[in-house]
Design an enzyme around this catalytic site. Structure first.
Site, PDB file in Angstrom:
ATOM      1  N   GLU A 506      -0.567 -13.037   4.677  1.00  0.00           N
ATOM      2  CA  GLU A 506      -0.803 -12.245   3.463  1.00  0.00           C
ATOM      3  C   GLU A 506      -1.222 -13.120   2.288  1.00  0.00           C
ATOM      4  OE1 GLU A 506       2.148  -9.379   2.435  1.00  0.00           O
ATOM      5  OE2 GLU A 506       1.956  -8.290   4.319  1.00  0.00           O
ATOM      6  N   GLY A 507      -2.059 -14.084   2.569  1.00  0.00           N
ATOM      7  CA  GLY A 507      -2.521 -15.017   1.544  1.00  0.00           C
ATOM      8  C   GLY A 507      -1.667 -16.270   1.586  1.00  0.00           C
TER       9      GLY A 507
END
Length: 833
Positions: A506-507
């Site tokens: 998620e990043g």
């Protein structure tokens, strides 16, 4: 003396005007009055005795007076500034624009303003669940945790058992965010966060299979953007676990940079289900797709092109998302990745010349080209829940298990929790558990209230997972060999293995910290900057100029106010910072937060003003600014948590621990950012205004650290509050349940143990292997029969707690052969020849 008095008054006047963002006309009139008073105040020429200096004193009055005239201001200031900004401002890409517009601005904007409105934070509810949500957390979630055998999942089978899949599907775990209308549980973000956290405290692998369908993926995308037909068909099936979804975004060439995505679709006419239809011909290659190997429904992000303009949106339509059944012709589900050796399903998928009808696009034809906006809006909310909840629960589990172990385990005749060297990492874990839970609760409340806090979700993702990494490392250090030897009784290894996954997905934290939190936050949360950018990029120059003037003048007043406000609050040590009503013992920390919010706003504004479009290339600087912003937000959440919890007296220790360490980290990040400003003049000016007396904070004292460690390791309300909402077992046949039972037995037998220890030191009783020292102590009158039995039970439990697993080589190496086996094999080979 009169001159000094006048200078002091003039400085006070200027600071007051700046802090209150006075209009230009008020500036001109006020300074003019001051100059006039100065010239008339003394016989012999006044404060400005010569005609030359007297004239110079009126220059700023004249300039400000002229700028107060709208036509003059526009021609000599606004129009030139507007032209300069339009010429140097880099064009914001479509993906950047959609990322900026996704989500909402909330309390982060208060911190960027330099004058946070505490009511905006305190109006959020505390950690509240409905009766239905609480019953699910206490019932179905607890039962799921009891079903989990972490060792079997992550070592023996490297697979989530089917009975777990069946249970989570049948009980609605996969449809927590899907509305009741469409067959889901319709739980709040707060409930989802706590449920995910409790499962994560038991097994990160099982938490992952619950987390993904309730985060960024087909379920959320269909719920928010899907057509009525898509909602009616897919949402009930997803909620009931009849469809297992995955979402395919990352590819070999497009990780953080979605603009380089090579996964494409082309609009064309082709046959589908026996008739010609307008659809999309897809080619893609994706990897790292969680639940991919198990998925029946593939969510796919791709770049859509329309060479014949059949849809009327031009050739490059943009990033689009679609739903494709995993068994659709041409879809290939690859083999499995092993992310850090985890057991949750994760793997690649690809497709070549796969044709899908247009109505498989999420939202139908109306949503083609809107994929990136849809993804960013969902991510802004989802990133605030999934990983922060698991990281927070992980930290609380590390605290619960490690305090028990450190209280049980003895060296040098004392529990190791009482050793200074152990107290420091124990207190660090306790601080992480308290801070992460405070921020998790507040952020989940924001999402539950309908916010999509893109900046806050980014800082929450990287901060909670980084703090979790430190907590796991501290827990491993304290456990020593007990922590590193894996096996069925090891309750740390699953978290240790999973930490890099949380850091990466998620990043990745490096990206999230250096490119998203501050770089996008400065543009999105700054009170004026985004409006200036929008005005400068307005194709209608006159309309853009009008918009720019309003934003630019506001920005000018904001900047001057920041300089004055920072200087004032630093010179007065934050004594006049805004404090909410009934702050009580937290008042001193609110004042310091107000003071440092002023400093942050000043440095952030100067970073934007001096670096402009080059800000995102100065990633070391933006990373430090992200750290500074994070510390302000986390400490704000800590103060709110303390108040929401009813201000427990014992928790003041953890509030002070978090405040002192957080403010020290804040000043370190801000100081290092200032030290590395590329502009020498700005660097010197910021150093003078922000740190006029040097760095004001020190980290928590050793005395405070010892007290925090003591409170965290002592069974009772405080320890329970620090570790609330995780799975806690009382089963002695469960490794963590054994800890809980043993801790109680050890504490209950402390008085008898002291008597035995005294007798051992006196030589009355000898404590060696092969000797029944309990019987000897009873014979010597040191212990009663009951005390001896109590100590014997406690010692047997302690032995189990500190024991480590060991294996027959064949258990861990299926093809293992002993030296004797090798000899026999060689002889058999010789005989065969």
């Amino acid at each position: 003396m009169t001159v000094l008095f006048f200078v002091v008054l003039l400085a006070a006047l200027l600071i007051a005007l700046a802090m209150n963002r006075a209009p230009l006309a008020v500036w001109a009139a006020s300074i003019g009055a001051a100059v006039l008073v100065g010239q008339l105040s003394q016989s012999g020429g006044g404060i400005f005795p010569s005609s030359f200096f007297g004239f110079l004193a009126w220059v700023p009055v004249i300039v400000l007076g002229l700028l107060a005239v709208p036509s003059v201001r526009r021609s000599v200031l606004i129009a030139p500034a507007f032209s300069m900004v339009r010429s140097i401002l880099p064009r914001v890409s479509d993906t950047e624009q959609q990322a900026l517009e996704a989500g909402t601005v909330g309390f982060d904007a208060e911190l960027f303003s330099g004058q946070p409105n505490w009511n905006r934070l305190h109006d959020l509810p505390g950690v509240e669940l409905t009766a239905e949500e609480q019953a699910f957390l206490d019932g179905a979630t607890d039962q799921l945790c009891r079903m989990i055998d972490d060792w079997v999942i992550r070592f023996n089978d490297k697979e989530i058992p089917q009975e777990i899949w069946d249970y989570v599907a049948e009980n609605g775990f996969l449809g927590m965010l899907i509305s009741k209308e469409h067959g889901g549980l319709g739980f709040s973000a707060q409930a989802q966060s706590l449920i995910l956290g409790k499962v994560a405290s038991r097994s990160p692998d099982v938490a992952t299979i619950v987390m993904v369908p309730n985060s960024l993926g087909p379920g959320e995308l269909i719920e928010k953007y899907g057509t009525d037909e898509q909602k009616e068909h897919y949402l009930p099936r997803l909620a009931q676990g009849k469809e297992i979804p995955c979402f395919s975004l990352t590819g070999p060439t497009s990780g953080s940079d979605a603009a380089t995505m090579r996964d494409i679709g082309r609009v064309e006419r082709a046959e589908h289900n026996g008739r010609e239809t307008v659809g999309i011909r897809l080619n893609w290659d994706k990897r790292y797709i969680t639940l991919g190997p198990k998925a029946t429904l593939v969510g796919l992000a791709f770049r859509l092109f329309d060479p014949e303009n059949l849809l009327g949106h031009g050739e490059d339509v943009g990033i689009t998302v679609a739903l494709i059944p995993a068994d659709h012709e041409g879809v290939e589900i690859g083999r499995r990745h092993l992310p850090s050796g985890s057991a949750f399903p994760n793997g690649p998928n690809w497709g070549k010349d796969v044709f899908i009808p247009l109505d498989w696009v999420i939202g139908g034809e109306e949503c083609v080209g809107q994929g990136w906006r849809m993804l960013m809006e969902c991510l802004a909310a989802g990133r605030a829940i999934s990983l922060p909840s698991s990281a927070t629960a992980g930290a609380k589990a590390m605290l619960r298990h490690t305090t028990a172990y450190a209280r049980i385990r003895k060296q040098f005749g004392i529990p190791i929790s009482r050793m200074d060297g152990i107290a420091q990492p124990l207190a660090r874990i306790a601080e992480t558990a308290y801070v992460n839970e405070a921020a998790r609760g507040v952020t989940a409340a924001m999402v539950a209230a309908g916010e999509k806090p893109s900046v806050i979700s980014a800082l929450m993702k990287y901060q909670t997972t980084e703090k979790m990494r430190q907590a796991v490392n501290d827990a491993m250090d304290i456990h020593g060999g007990r922590g590193i030897c894996d096996g069925p009784s090891n309750y740390l290894q699953s978290a240790y293995q999973m930490v890099p996954v949380g850091i990466t997905v998620e990043g990745a934290n490096i990206l999230t910290r250096t490119l998203i939190t501050f770089s996008q936050g400065a543009l999105r949360s700054h009170p004026y900057l985004y409006r200036e950018v929008q005005a400068a990029q307005n194709p209608d120059r006159e309309s853009g100029l009008d918009e720019f003037e309003d934003a630019f003048m506001g920005h000018l007043g904001y900047s001057v106010s920041n300089f004055a406000g920072a200087l004032f609050h630093n010179l007065t040590f934050g004594s006049f910072g805004n404090v909410p009503v009934d702050a009580g013992s937290n008042a001193r920390w609110y004042r310091q937060l107000w003071r440092q919010s002023r400093n942050f706003a000043l440095v952030a504004d100067m970073a934007v003003a001096t670096l402009g479009g080059g800000l995102k290339t100065r990633q070391m600087l933006t990373g430090r600014m992200a750290d500074a912003l994070s510390e302000l937000y986390l400490l704000s959440c800590v103060l709110k948590r303390f108040e929401d919890d009813g201000k427990p007296e014992a928790d003041k220790v953890f509030v002070e621990l978090a405040a002192r360490n957080g403010l020290n980290r804040f000043q370190t990040a801000l100081s290092e950012a200032i030290d590395n400003f590329p502009n020498d003049a700005v660097r010197l000016l910021l150093g003078l205004f922000v740190f006029p007396f040097g760095r004001p904070y020190r980290p928590a004292s050793d005395k405070l650290v010892r007290e925090a460690a003591r409170l965290a390791a002592e069974p009772g309300e405080t320890r329970d509050r620090l570790t609330r909402s995780i799975f806690i077992s009382e089963d002695v046949n469960d490794p963590t349940g054994l800890l809980e039972v043993t801790l109680k037995k050890v504490i209950a037998s402390e008085a008898a143990e002291k008597k035995l220890d005294k007798a051992v030191r006196a030589g009355v009783v000898r404590r060696y292997h092969g000797v029944d020292w309990f019987a000897d102590a009873v014979k010597a009158g040191v212990l009663t029969d009951g005390e001896a039995a109590q100590l014997k039970e406690a010692e047997d439990l302690v032995a189990r707690v500190i024991a480590v697993d060991h294996f027959d080589p064949a258990e861990v190496r299926p093809n293992y052969m002993t030296p004797g086996d090798n000899i026999r094999k060689a002889k058999a080979a010789e005989a065969a020849e």
